[in-house]
Design an enzyme around this catalytic site. Structure first.
Site, PDB file in Angstrom:
ATOM      1  N   SER A 255       0.858  -1.186   0.000  1.00  0.00           N
ATOM      2  CA  SER A 255       0.000   0.000   0.000  1.00  0.00           C
ATOM      3  C   SER A 255       0.892   1.233   0.000  1.00  0.00           C
ATOM      4  CB  SER A 255      -0.888   0.005   1.241  1.00  0.00           C
ATOM      5  OG  SER A 255      -0.099   0.328   2.361  1.00  0.00           O
ATOM      6  N   LYS A 256       0.243   2.390  -0.055  1.00  0.00           N
ATOM      7  CA  LYS A 256       0.986   3.651  -0.132  1.00  0.00           C
ATOM      8  C   LYS A 256       1.959   3.804   1.038  1.00  0.00           C
ATOM      9  CE  LYS A 256      -2.180   6.370  -2.863  1.00  0.00           C
ATOM     10  NZ  LYS A 256      -3.580   6.648  -2.594  1.00  0.00           N
ATOM     11  N   ARG A 257       1.635   3.169   2.149  1.00  0.00           N
ATOM     12  CA  ARG A 257       2.523   3.215   3.316  1.00  0.00           C
ATOM     13  C   ARG A 257       3.934   2.759   2.951  1.00  0.00           C
ATOM     14  NH1 ARG A 257       2.329  -0.442   6.937  1.00  0.00           N
ATOM     15  NH2 ARG A 257       0.833  -1.693   5.757  1.00  0.00           N
TER      16      ARG A 257
END
Ligand code: GLU
Length: 498
Positions: A255-257
């Site tokens: 994910s963007k994390r």
């Protein structure tokens, strides 16, 4: 023996920007299609009208093309099995729905969303899998038709066996068995009249004569529903291959994390499409001989679907950068310069209009720095270090180095000599360094460290045989920020010391 006419599709829903997980699915489909000499189809699954957007479809096509994928049939190029956008196929689905209803293989379901939700919660509370109870299965046909004619809203569900098991052989994961008691009667058409994904996908894959469905493993639980639908329609199911999910290094879904995930973002960051392509192909597959740097063509020639790993693939940004560096180094210095230019211009380091001399200079810079960058967006920071020359902001270690008595003597002499030289270059630097060595008795680190710091304000960096011509030639060109030549630099450092 007749070779099966291989037909492969990638069927994205245009509900967002394409991320690496989906891009890797597209790529494996493409590799398999090309390796098999088959046909590759792009189909847009846009029946979720609220979430689908034309802009996403456009961007998706742009991103797939940028990645280097091409398709033989699709919404933008037509083909004999179109339309290739589900929202244009609604009439086709309707015909089949009528047939299934008539044959009693499907039935109208009048349950409201609230009723279904209550049923679901009840099942979960009692520790059971939420499976549709089949409440509307036994409503007599004429009664349900009367209710429909009276304007009642209804979904259409497939009538499934409700018990027993279903098995299929997944080309990646092997034999997979489902308990049909846990599958329930899937919704084919929603009460809005729009087909459910599980239904449209089966009709499309059948009519488009798709032979292999390669997709993410999040669709495994949909597969029994789809196989039952194929059977009800009298179509034979294709081969299925489910790819593992793409995870971050911490083993959670990417994910963007974790960093960039959208293909468009990698493009913006200056990752080469050939490198992203190369890296995505290695997510769950190892080319023969363990080679890691391959072109699209080499990948397509050697891809083996059955060798794709079933364990989850870890997206490793360091590895992607390493692969990107290998691909960047294969480019000519002109190509490297052209790809670095937009980032340098946006950072205010390069002019809007570049003369031939600017390009020649930038080619030299790009070739010198290419080993030091992971992506083209890293160029401005490196090039800024060449422009940047402010002795007062020197790193602590460099300052300490200059405090030595010997350093002062070396730089003073360097300044005297360099100010006499017209066209300074690396050869002249070598001569000057030799003279300073003889005159001061300083050698090795005591000699070269101060010389380097006087030219760069740094204790490490580009080798001087690269650095000196870049600075000397750069100083003759117009840039938004002026570049100081070697003599100016040495004199400023000396002023700073005095
Ligand atoms: N539209 C579906 C998705 O994007 C396609 C799944 C499939 O390949 O069957 O997940």
């Amino acid at each position: 023996m007749m070779m099966e006419n291989i037909r492969i599709r990638f069927a994205p829903s245009p509900t967002g920007f394409i991320h690496v997980g989906n891009a890797r699915t597209a790529l494996f489909n493409w590799l398999f299609a090309r390796q098999q000499g088959g046909t590759f189809i792009l189909r847009i699954e846009d029946t979720d009208l609220e979430r689908s957007a034309v802009e996403y479809e456009k961007k998706l096509i742009e991103d797939l093309k940028w990645l280097g994928l091409d398709w033989d049939e699709g919404p933008d190029r037509g083909g004999n099995f179109g339309p290739y956008r589900q929202s244009l196929r609604l009439e086709i689905y309707k015909t089949y729905t009528q047939r299934l209803l008539k044959e009693g293989k499907a039935y109208y379901c009048f349950c409201t969303p609230e009723e279904l939700e209550t049923e679901r919660k009840k099942a979960i509370a009692s520790g059971k899998m939420p499976v549709y109870s089949g409440k509307c299965r036994s409503i007599p046909k004429d009664e349900s038709l009367r209710r429909i004619e009276a304007g009642e809203q209804a979904a259409v569900r497939l009538r499934t066996p409700g018990n027993g098991s279903l098995t299929y052989i997944d080309l990646v994961r092997g034999k997979i068995e489902f308990d049909l008691g846990l599958v329930g009667d899937p919704v084919l058409v929603r009460s809005s009249g729009l087909p459910a994904y599980n239904y449209a996908v089966v009709i499309d894959d059948s009519l488009m004569e798709v032979t292999h469905v390669i997709r993410g493993e999040d669709h495994i639980s949909n597969t029994p529903r789809q196989i039952l639908t194929y059977k009800a329609l009298g179509f034979s199911p294709p081969h299925f291959a489910h790819l593992s999910m793409v995870m971050g290094k911490d083993n959670t879904r990417l994910s963007k994390r974790h960093g960039a995930t959208a293909v468009g973002q990698f493009k913006k960051d200056g990752i080469l499409s050939s490198a992203l392509f190369n890296y995505l192909a290695l997510l769950g597959w190892t080319p023969p001989g363990g080679r890691e740097i391959l072109t699209r063509k080499e990948l397509a020639e050697t891809f083996v679907l059955k060798k794709v790993s079933r364990s989850s693939a870890i997206f490793d940004y360091d590895k992607l950068h390493w692969i990107n560096r290998q691909h960047m180094q294969k480019l000519t210095s002109r190509q490297q310069a052209e790809l670095a230019y937009p980032y340098l211009k946006d950072s205010g380091l390069m002019p809007e209009v570049m003369s031939d001399a600017h390009w020649i200079w930038l080619e030299r810079v790009a070739a010198s720095l290419i080993q030091r960058v992971n992506r083209f967006s890293d160029f401005p920071a490196q090039v800024a270090m060449i422009f940047d020359f402010s002795p007062q902001d020197m790193e602590h270690e460099a300052k300490e180095e200059l405090r030595k008595d010997t350093a002062f003597r070396v730089i003073k002499l360097f300044n005297e000599k360099i100010s006499q030289i017209k066209e300074f270059d690396f050869d002249k630097f070598a001569v000057v360094a030799k003279e300073i060595k003889t005159e001061t008795g300083c050698k090795g680190k005591d000699l070269y460290h101060p010389l380097r710091i006087a030219l760069t304000t740094r204790g490490s960096g580009l080798d001087l045989d690269k650095f000196i011509p870049i600075v000397e030639q750069g100083a003759k060109l117009d840039f938004p920020v002026t570049m100081k030549n070697c003599a100016q630099r040495v004199s400023e450092v000396l002023d700073f010391l005095e």
